[in-house]
Enzyme design. Structure first.
Site, short mmCIF file in Angstrom:
data_model
loop_
_atom_site.label_atom_id
_atom_site.label_comp_id
_atom_site.label_asym_id
_atom_site.label_seq_id
_atom_site.Cartn_x
_atom_site.Cartn_y
_atom_site.Cartn_z
N ASN A 31 0.83 -1.20 0.00
CA ASN A 31 0.00 0.00 0.00
C ASN A 31 0.87 1.25 0.00
OD1 ASN A 31 0.48 0.88 2.85
ND2 ASN A 31 -0.33 -1.16 3.23
N ARG A 32 0.25 2.38 -0.22
CA ARG A 32 0.99 3.61 -0.48
C ARG A 32 1.31 4.37 0.81
NH1 ARG A 32 -2.02 6.47 -5.43
NH2 ARG A 32 -0.60 8.10 -4.74
#
Ligand code: CTP
Ligand code: CA
Length: 222
Positions: A31-32
């Protein structure tokens, strides 16, 4: 300053960064999360004289001065490492922990099959680190979570505060220009049972300090 800070001598566990969930030896689901917010909190807490354990997902950030860092990769490793770091006075869960992980990691690289136009991955829920810290027999006096939301921020953040039985939830809107994931600046609204406090917009190190002011005030109260 650190000698008089309510955080001096306290043990603080901070989680930061993303987790990577391996699909096969060459691929993962991630995920970012840049890790910057959690690293800033860990560094600021050490500056105030706390004993800081930083449980870091895969990020390429330098370890802040005075911080003890443990690197992990997966949600399962983050769960085991954070719970293993208790007892502590404070837990701050700033990591973006994957909610789902592949049921099984393939032993070898998954190859395309002739005529196969789709691939279905079966994912299973991960354990909730924050909720499990809050429900632990060695529960820290203060448990602080984050909430990454794209909409209905207050509604979802207050829901997490109650459902996970934590003391503070710092909510940030993600997917908005100039804040949240991958950004150097951010704005938070910190929810507690007795009210809410807006912090920022400001650079993450400044927000970290303001969040620690709230944590310190609550520790000094009890
Ligand atoms: N969290 C955690 N372990 C998980 C999932 C989330 O410890 N397996 C923690 C995060 O570190 C954060 C808080 O829970 O402090 C909220 O994370 P968030 O992703 O915003 O909420 P979720 O509870 O996962 O719900 P959803 O993603 O569905 O909004
Ligand atoms: Ca989540």
């Amino acid at each position: 300053m650190s000698a008089t800070s309510p955080l001096a001598g306290r043990r603080i566990v901070v989680s930061a960064g993303p987790t990577f969930e391996d699909i096969d030896p060459v691929r993962f689901i991630g995920n970012r999360s840049s890790g910057k917010m959690g690293f800033a909190i860990a560094g600021a807490a050490a500056q105030r004289g706390a004993e800081v354990v930083l449980v870091a997902g895969p990020v390429s950030l330098p370890t802040p001065a005075g911080v003890g860092r443990i690197n992990v990769r997966s949600a399962a490793q983050m769960h085991a490492t954070v719970l293993g770091a208790l007892p502590a006075d404070v837990y701050i869960g700033a990591a973006a922990v994957a909610d789902y992980t592949p049921r099984q990691m393939a032993a070898g690289k998954i190859k395309k099959q002739p005529g196969q136009d789709t691939l279905v991955l079966e994912l299973v829920r991960t354990a909730d680190v924050l909720a499990d810290v809050a429900a632990h027999p060695l529960r820290p006096r203060l448990v602080v979570g984050f909430a990454a939301e794209t909409h209905d921020v207050a509604h979802y953040a207050r829901g997490k505060l109650v459902n996970k039985k934590v003391d503070l939830i710092a909510a940030n809107r993600v997917g908005v220009e100039g804040s949240g994931f991958e950004s150097d600046d951010n704005a938070l609204v910190v929810y507690a049972a007795d009210g809410e406090t807006a912090l920022g917009p400001a650079p993450k190190p400044q927000l970290a300090d303001e969040l620690l002011d709230l944590v310190a005030a609550r520790l000094a109260e009890a």
